[in-house]
Design a protein around this motif. Sequence first.
Motif, PDB file in Angstrom:
ATOM      1  N   LEU A 136      -6.072   2.168   5.743  1.00 45.38           N
ATOM      2  CA  LEU A 136      -6.335   1.407   4.527  1.00 45.38           C
ATOM      3  C   LEU A 136      -5.191   0.422   4.265  1.00 45.38           C
ATOM      4  O   LEU A 136      -5.404  -0.699   3.819  1.00 45.38           O
ATOM      5  N   TYR A 139      -5.726  -2.412   6.560  1.00 46.23           N
ATOM      6  CA  TYR A 139      -6.888  -3.154   6.086  1.00 46.23           C
ATOM      7  C   TYR A 139      -6.485  -4.086   4.945  1.00 46.23           C
ATOM      8  O   TYR A 139      -7.071  -5.143   4.750  1.00 46.23           O
ATOM      9  N   SER A 140      -5.467  -3.695   4.197  1.00 46.21           N
ATOM     10  CA  SER A 140      -5.051  -4.465   3.028  1.00 46.21           C
ATOM     11  C   SER A 140      -4.062  -5.583   3.352  1.00 46.21           C
ATOM     12  O   SER A 140      -3.699  -6.352   2.480  1.00 46.21           O
ATOM     13  N   LEU A 141      -3.592  -5.652   4.585  1.00 48.08           N
ATOM     14  CA  LEU A 141      -2.629  -6.697   4.932  1.00 48.08           C
ATOM     15  C   LEU A 141      -3.339  -8.036   5.112  1.00 48.08           C
ATOM     16  O   LEU A 141      -4.366  -8.104   5.769  1.00 48.08           O
ATOM     17  N   PRO A 142      -2.789  -9.100   4.534  1.00 49.82           N
ATOM     18  CA  PRO A 142      -3.338 -10.419   4.859  1.00 49.82           C
ATOM     19  C   PRO A 142      -3.060 -10.716   6.336  1.00 49.82           C
ATOM     20  O   PRO A 142      -1.981 -10.406   6.837  1.00 49.82           O
ATOM     21  N   GLY A 202     -11.838  -1.073   9.259  1.00 50.45           N
ATOM     22  CA  GLY A 202     -13.231  -1.132   8.831  1.00 50.45           C
ATOM     23  C   GLY A 202     -14.124  -0.332   9.747  1.00 50.45           C
ATOM     24  O   GLY A 202     -14.999   0.432   9.311  1.00 50.45           O
ATOM     25  N   ARG A 205     -13.719   3.496   9.321  1.00 47.47           N
ATOM     26  CA  ARG A 205     -14.347   4.034   8.115  1.00 47.47           C
ATOM     27  C   ARG A 205     -15.854   4.093   8.292  1.00 47.47           C
ATOM     28  O   ARG A 205     -16.515   5.032   7.842  1.00 47.47           O
ATOM     29  N   TYR A 206     -16.363   3.099   8.934  1.00 46.18           N
ATOM     30  CA  TYR A 206     -17.787   3.054   9.188  1.00 46.18           C
ATOM     31  C   TYR A 206     -18.217   4.227  10.066  1.00 46.18           C
ATOM     32  O   TYR A 206     -19.179   4.931   9.790  1.00 46.18           O
ATOM     33  N   LEU A 249     -22.961  -3.454  12.705  1.00 47.14           N
ATOM     34  CA  LEU A 249     -21.673  -3.883  12.164  1.00 47.14           C
ATOM     35  C   LEU A 249     -21.066  -4.989  13.027  1.00 47.14           C
ATOM     36  O   LEU A 249     -20.544  -5.980  12.532  1.00 47.14           O
ATOM     37  N   ALA A 256     -16.574 -13.401  10.482  1.00 50.52           N
ATOM     38  CA  ALA A 256     -15.264 -13.115   9.887  1.00 50.52           C
ATOM     39  C   ALA A 256     -14.182 -13.118  10.955  1.00 50.52           C
ATOM     40  O   ALA A 256     -13.058 -13.562  10.732  1.00 50.52           O
TER      41      ALA A 256
ATOM     42  N   ASN C 215      -9.809  -8.591  -1.481  1.00 53.05           N
ATOM     43  CA  ASN C 215     -10.078  -9.528  -0.398  1.00 53.05           C
ATOM     44  C   ASN C 215      -9.752 -10.959  -0.783  1.00 53.05           C
ATOM     45  O   ASN C 215      -9.150 -11.707  -0.008  1.00 53.05           O
ATOM     46  N   ALA C 218      -6.048 -11.799  -0.929  1.00 50.74           N
ATOM     47  CA  ALA C 218      -5.495 -12.024   0.405  1.00 50.74           C
ATOM     48  C   ALA C 218      -5.985 -13.354   0.967  1.00 50.74           C
ATOM     49  O   ALA C 218      -5.227 -14.081   1.619  1.00 50.74           O
ATOM     50  N   VAL C 263       0.213  -7.123  -0.635  1.00 45.21           N
ATOM     51  CA  VAL C 263      -0.239  -5.897   0.014  1.00 45.21           C
ATOM     52  C   VAL C 263      -0.471  -4.802  -1.029  1.00 45.21           C
ATOM     53  O   VAL C 263      -1.498  -4.119  -1.012  1.00 45.21           O
ATOM     54  N   VAL C 266      -3.716  -5.667  -3.044  1.00 43.48           N
ATOM     55  CA  VAL C 266      -4.938  -5.499  -2.260  1.00 43.48           C
ATOM     56  C   VAL C 266      -5.185  -4.011  -2.014  1.00 43.48           C
ATOM     57  O   VAL C 266      -6.300  -3.511  -2.157  1.00 43.48           O
ATOM     58  N   LEU C 267      -4.105  -3.307  -1.679  1.00 44.84           N
ATOM     59  CA  LEU C 267      -4.216  -1.874  -1.429  1.00 44.84           C
ATOM     60  C   LEU C 267      -4.730  -1.165  -2.677  1.00 44.84           C
ATOM     61  O   LEU C 267      -5.645  -0.333  -2.607  1.00 44.84           O
ATOM     62  N   ASN C 270      -8.362  -1.794  -3.135  1.00 50.46           N
ATOM     63  CA  ASN C 270      -9.160  -1.081  -2.145  1.00 50.46           C
ATOM     64  C   ASN C 270      -9.250   0.408  -2.472  1.00 50.46           C
ATOM     65  O   ASN C 270     -10.319   1.014  -2.373  1.00 50.46           O
ATOM     66  N   VAL C 271      -8.119   0.995  -2.862  1.00 41.68           N
ATOM     67  CA  VAL C 271      -8.111   2.412  -3.200  1.00 41.68           C
ATOM     68  C   VAL C 271      -8.998   2.652  -4.421  1.00 41.68           C
ATOM     69  O   VAL C 271      -9.804   3.587  -4.465  1.00 41.68           O
ATOM     70  N   ASP C 274     -12.654   2.556  -3.484  1.00 42.77           N
ATOM     71  CA  ASP C 274     -13.050   3.817  -2.857  1.00 42.77           C
ATOM     72  C   ASP C 274     -13.259   4.904  -3.903  1.00 42.77           C
ATOM     73  O   ASP C 274     -14.255   5.630  -3.881  1.00 42.77           O
ATOM     74  N   ARG C 277     -16.319   4.557  -5.935  1.00 41.11           N
ATOM     75  CA  ARG C 277     -17.506   4.969  -5.205  1.00 41.11           C
ATOM     76  C   ARG C 277     -17.647   6.488  -5.244  1.00 41.11           C
ATOM     77  O   ARG C 277     -18.723   7.007  -5.467  1.00 41.11           O
ATOM     78  N   GLY C 294     -17.201  -1.482   1.259  1.00 40.54           N
ATOM     79  CA  GLY C 294     -15.914  -1.014   1.762  1.00 40.54           C
ATOM     80  C   GLY C 294     -15.869  -0.970   3.267  1.00 40.54           C
ATOM     81  O   GLY C 294     -14.814  -0.950   3.868  1.00 40.54           O
ATOM     82  N   THR C 295     -17.029  -0.960   3.868  1.00 43.52           N
ATOM     83  CA  THR C 295     -17.025  -0.989   5.320  1.00 43.52           C
ATOM     84  C   THR C 295     -17.509  -2.346   5.802  1.00 43.52           C
ATOM     85  O   THR C 295     -17.810  -2.523   6.960  1.00 43.52           O
ATOM     86  N   GLN C 296     -17.612  -3.268   4.877  1.00 45.68           N
ATOM     87  CA  GLN C 296     -17.957  -4.617   5.323  1.00 45.68           C
ATOM     88  C   GLN C 296     -16.789  -5.163   6.108  1.00 45.68           C
ATOM     89  O   GLN C 296     -15.647  -4.785   5.885  1.00 45.68           O
ATOM     90  N   ARG C 298     -13.749  -7.321   7.054  1.00 45.98           N
ATOM     91  CA  ARG C 298     -12.791  -7.974   6.197  1.00 45.98           C
ATOM     92  C   ARG C 298     -12.933  -9.485   6.354  1.00 45.98           C
ATOM     93  O   ARG C 298     -13.221 -10.004   7.411  1.00 45.98           O
TER      94      ARG C 298
END
Lengths: 320, 580, 301
Positions: A136, A139-142, A202, A205-206, A249, A256, C215, C218, C263, C266-267, C270-271, C274, C277, C294-296, C298
Motif C-alpha cells: 500500500l 501504491y501511494s508513491l507518486p 494493485g 490486492r486484486y 485487469l 494507465a 490518486n 499524486a 506520500v 495519499v497513503l 488509501n487506508v 480500504d 469499504r 481500490g484495485t483499479q 493506479r
Amino acid sequence: MRRQLAARLAQSLIVVIIVTTISFFVIRSAPGDPFSYESTTITPAIRDHWREQFGYNRPLPVQFIRYVTSVAHGELGYSFQMHEPVAVALAAAVPRTLLLTGLALGLSFLFGIIIGVLQATHRDGWFDRVTSAVLLFFYSLPDFWAALMILLLFAYWWPVLPAGNIVDPVMHDYMGGWEALVDRLRHLALPVLSFTLLTMAGITRYQRAAMIETLPMDFIRTARAKGLSERRIVWRHALRTALTPMVALLGLMLPALLGGALFIEKVFAWPGMGLLAAGAVAARDYDLVTATVIAGSVMVVIGSFFADLLHMAIDPRVRE
Amino acid sequence: MMLGPGVDDSFGRQLDVPLPPMPSEMRSTLLLIASAAVLVGCGSKEGSSSSGTAGGTVIIDTPGNAVAIFPPYVDDQIGRWVQDLVFDRLADLKAGGTTIGDRGFTARLAQKWTWAPDSMSIAFSLDPRARFHDGTPVTASDVRYSFNVFTDPKVGSPTAPTLTNIDSISVRDSLTPVAWFKRRTPEQFYDLAYQLVVLPQHVYAGIPADQLRTSAATRSLVGSGPFRLVKWEAGARLELIADTSNYRGRPKLDRLIMTAVETPTAATQVLAGQADFVEAFPVDQVPKLDSSAVARSNIEPQLGYTFMGMNQHVAKSKTAPNPIFSDIRVRRALSMAVDRVGMLHNVFGNTGLLAHGPFPMTASYADSTLKLPAFDTTAARAMLDSSGWRVGADGMRSKNGVPLRFSLMSPTTSLFRRRYAVLLQEQFRRLGVQVDLDFVDGPTAVLRSQAGDFQAILHTPGTDPSITGAKQFWGTGGIGPAGHNILPYSNPKVDALLDSAAAAFDPDKAKAAASRAFQTIIDDVPAIWLYDVTYYNGINRRITIPQPTLAGWWMNVEHWSIPADKRIPRDRIGLTAAKP
Amino acid sequence: MSSIGPSSRSIVGRLLAHRSARWALAVIALLVVAAIAGPWFTAHAGHEQLDIVKLKNTPPSWRYPFGTDQYSRDLLTRVLLGARISLAVATLAVLLSTTLGTAYGLISGYAGGAVDAAMMRVLDGFLSIPRVLLLIAILTLWNPVPLSGLILLLGATGWFGVSRIVRAQTLATRHLEYVESARALGAGTGRILLRHVLPNIVTPVIVTATLAVGNVIALEAGLSYLGVGAREPTPSWGSIFFDGVEFFAGNWWVVFFPGVAIVATVLAFNVLGDALRDVLDPRQLHRSAPVTPGTQPRENG
C-alpha cells in the motif's frame, strides 16, 4: 463468438479513428506550429515559407483530408523534430517502451500473483499484514518521486547501477553476447524496479480478493475431500479460477501504464513512446503527435483485445 | 545578420586565445598510415591510437534531440554542435575578434584571401589538402554550391538573411572561389567567411532544393571537419568519430557520443563518471562538481544577455501606448527597485556576469563603463509616488483606481529566466507592484513575442558578435516581421549612432559610436539589464582541455585529449567499428 | 440490502473502531488543520524571499525546520500552503468527477438496453485514452492554465472508472424486488433513482472517491513536476518539488519534504478508503469483479 470478436474489432477501430481526429484538431488549434520554435535567426517570412511548403497555412479541413488520405495510404507523415519519417521514429521508440512496460508488467503479475495467493491463504496473518502495508505504501508513491528516489539511491548515493540510458552508449556495441545482455539488464534494472514496485500493489490486492472468493467454493471443498495436497489445491485448482478476473485487469491497466511510462522514461532517459509523445507536443510536431496518439490507442486496443481473447479462453462463461 | 541558435540560453561565442599550431605533416602522415592499417584490418581490437597521444571516447549528455543537423537548416544548439564538428567554414573567428574587416579571423578551409582593390570582391585560396570525409577534394565549386543552397528561397535556410549582401560566388579555378558583394560594408568578410558552411556538391547536388529538408540523404553528413558522423538515432544517441586523415591534423579524441539525457539525470551521470560532459550543469550544484573526484566545472560565458523588456504598447497593439510602461518614471523606478547583484548571486553563485547594457560582455564592442540606474528602493518608491502610483490600503499601488499590475512572460524552457521571474516578482511586490508570472512553452513564447502579445518579457536575444546585429534588436529598422525589435524600441538618435558604428571601418570608432548608442538606450530604460548568460559545464577530470581557442567548447573539442594513463575501457576501443 | 444506506452515526462509530482508519483519519485531520491554520502560525509568508543571497538553499535547522528553497523561501510555510492547494484541488476535482461519473453510470445502468450499450461503448473509448498523456498535452498546449481550469480538467478526465462501478451497481439494484414494486406503484424514474437506487450505490462511490483523492493529489504533483501544474508563487506540493528537482541530490530537503507530504496524504486516503469499504460493506471484500474499488489500476503521476 466470432461475431462478438468482429464487433469488438469494429468498435476498437472507431475508437482509434475518433481519438485520431480529436488529437489532429486539438494539436492544430493550440498556439504555435512545427516552425515556431524559439530562434533569433529565423524571420517570420521564412517561417511562412515553410508553412506554405508543408501546407500548414491551408484551412484545417483541407489539411485533415490531406492527412487522412496519406494515412490511408500508409504514410504517417514526417517528424520535423526527429528529422525522419514518423514511422521510423515510432519504430525506434515503440519497442523500447514495450520492453520496459512488458518486463515490468510481467514481473508485477508474477510477484503480484504469488504474493496475492500467499496473502489469501494466510489471511490476516503476519505475512498478509506486512506485505499489504508495504505494498500500500508503494501504491501511494507518486511515480516520478519513486523513480527519482530509486535513481538517487542506486545511482548516486550507492552507485551500483547506471543512471539512465537503454544500454551503455559506447561499450554496448563492442560487447560479446553475454556481456551485452548483462549490460542491457543492468540498464533495465532501475526503471523496471521502479515500474514494478508501482504496479505490483494493485495486482496483488486484486489477486488476494479473487483468491479469497475462490477458496470457499464447492469445487475446492471437493478437491480437499478427495485428499489432494493443500499446495496442489491452492496453486493448481484455486489459482486457475482466481486468475480469470486478473486478465480483465490487464486490459484495464494498459492506458494507465502508458501514462506512467512517461515519468519513468523521463527520469531514466529512456527514449520511448512517452518521451516521444511529450516532446512532440512541446515541439508541435504535428504528424508525430497524431501518430503517437494513434500508436498509443492501437496498443491499448490490441492489448485489451488480447485480454478479452484470453478471458474467453480461460472462462467458458464469457463465450456464451 | 544573426548568429546564434537558441532553444535556450546558448549562443555562438568567441574567446581570446590564438589557434595552436597545426600538427606537423610528419605526425599526420604517421597517423594516416596507422589508421589505414586499421582500415585494412591489421589493427588489434584496441585500435590504432589507444597507446599513442590520440585516443579516447567522450560521452556528452545533451538536453534533448538535435532538431536539424544539415547545415542549411541548423538552428538549435545541439544541431550547431554537430555542424561545427563535422563541417568547416572558410575562416574562424578568433580572439574576442572584431567582426569588422578580416583581422579577427584565422584560416580554416581558406589558407588566405585577397581583397579586390575596390573591396567589392574577395578571392579565397582553399587549402589544397582539404578533403571531404569521402576523400573528395574540397573545391571552389563546392563553395559556390553551398552559397547557392543557403540562399535558395526554395530551401528556406534560416541563415539566408545573413548572406543577403553577397551577390554571387564565382569559380576562378578549382581552389579559388571568388565572392562578389553588393555593397562595401565593414562586416562583409564576416558575413561570408563565418556564416557559410561548405558542403560537398557531389553528395547533395542531386537532391531537389525543396526536398532537402526531408531527404534521408541530409541525415547522413559528409563534411571536411575534424569529426565524421557515424550514426544518428534521433532522440537517443549520436556518434561521431575522428577524421584521422583530416588536412588540419586528426583530433586527439577517437570518438564523441552524444546521448539525450535530461539535466537532473545527466548531473548524476557526470558525477558518477557514467557521462563525461554536460553543458550547463545545474548552477546551484556547481560546488558538488568542484568537490568531486570524478568531474569538475568549466565556466563558459555565452554570447547572450538577458533583460526584462517592457512593452511600449498595450499587449497585441502596434500603436496604443502602454498605460504603465509609457511613463519613463515608472520604467526607471522599476529598474531601480530590483537588486540585480543579489539576483545574480542567487542564480549564478559568485561567478555570474552582470549585464552592463544591451549587449553581452563577450562581444567585441562591449563597454563595462556605461552608467546604469542605481539600485535604490527608496528613490524608486518616491519616483512611483510622484508619478501618481500611490500605495493603497492593501499595500499595492494604483492610480485613478487602476492597480499597478502587469504580467511577465518567460519561456518555461529557460531555467535562468524562470528563476529570475520568481525573484523579480517578489521584489516588485515589495514595491507595491503586482506581477503575474506568465510562463509559456517555447513555441507559444516565440509567437507571442513576435506579435507583441505581452506586457513585460524576460528575453535573451542571441546577438551576433557584430554591431549590425545590435541594430536588429534596438534599431527602428528592426521593428516588424523582418527584425527582432520586439518591445518595440525606437530612438532616432540611437538609429543614427548605430548606423555610424556599423559603417565605421575602424573598430575603435565603431566601438565609440556603439557605446554612445548603448548609453542612450540605457537612459531611455526600455528594459532592465539582468545578466550575461554563463554556463558551468560539468566535465570529467580525465579529460585535458587546453585553453579555448575558438568560440564555444565544441569548436575546441578537436584539441581535447585524454592522457594514456587516465584512460578507461571506453577510451581504449579505438577507431574500430562496432559489430554490426 | 436495505433501501436506506447505513446510518451515518454507525459509520463514524465503526470507522473509529477500525484501527487503521483511526490512523488515516488522524493524518487527514492533521493535514486539514495544518492546511487551514498552519500558514497563519508560521513566521513567514509563502512567497517571502528572506535573503536571496545568504539564505538560499539552507538545510533544515531549528529556525527553518524544512530548510529553505533556492529563492530563500521558508519551505515549512510552503509545504503547509501546498497542503491547501493540493487538498483543495484534489477534493474539488474528485467531487466533480464523482458527480459526473455517478450521473453517467446511473443513467446508463437504469436505462439499460441500447442506451446502456451505446453509453458503455463510449465509455470504453474514454477508458482507452491514457489520462496522464491527455492532461500533459492539454496543459502544455494551453499553459498557463489557471487553478480552476486544472480542477476542471482533472475532474473531467477522472470519472470513467466511477461510472462503470455505478452502472454495475445500478444494474444490480434495478431488478431488486422493492425497486420493481416501487415502479409498479407508479413511482417516477427520478424518484426511483434518488430514493431507491442511489442509496445502494453510495457505498462504492464513497470508497472510490476517497481513493481517488489520493490518486489526484499524486497526479497533480506529477503534472507540476513536469512544469504544467500550479503556478508560481502559488505552491502546490508538486510545484515545490519542481523547483527543487533541477538537481535534487544537493538540496534533498526541497524534494524530500513535499514528497513525504504527498506520500503520507495519499497513503492516508488509501487506508481510509480500504477502511471505509470494510466498514460500509464487508461483503465487498469478497467481490472480485473488475469494478472492485481500490484495485483499479493506479493513474497517478
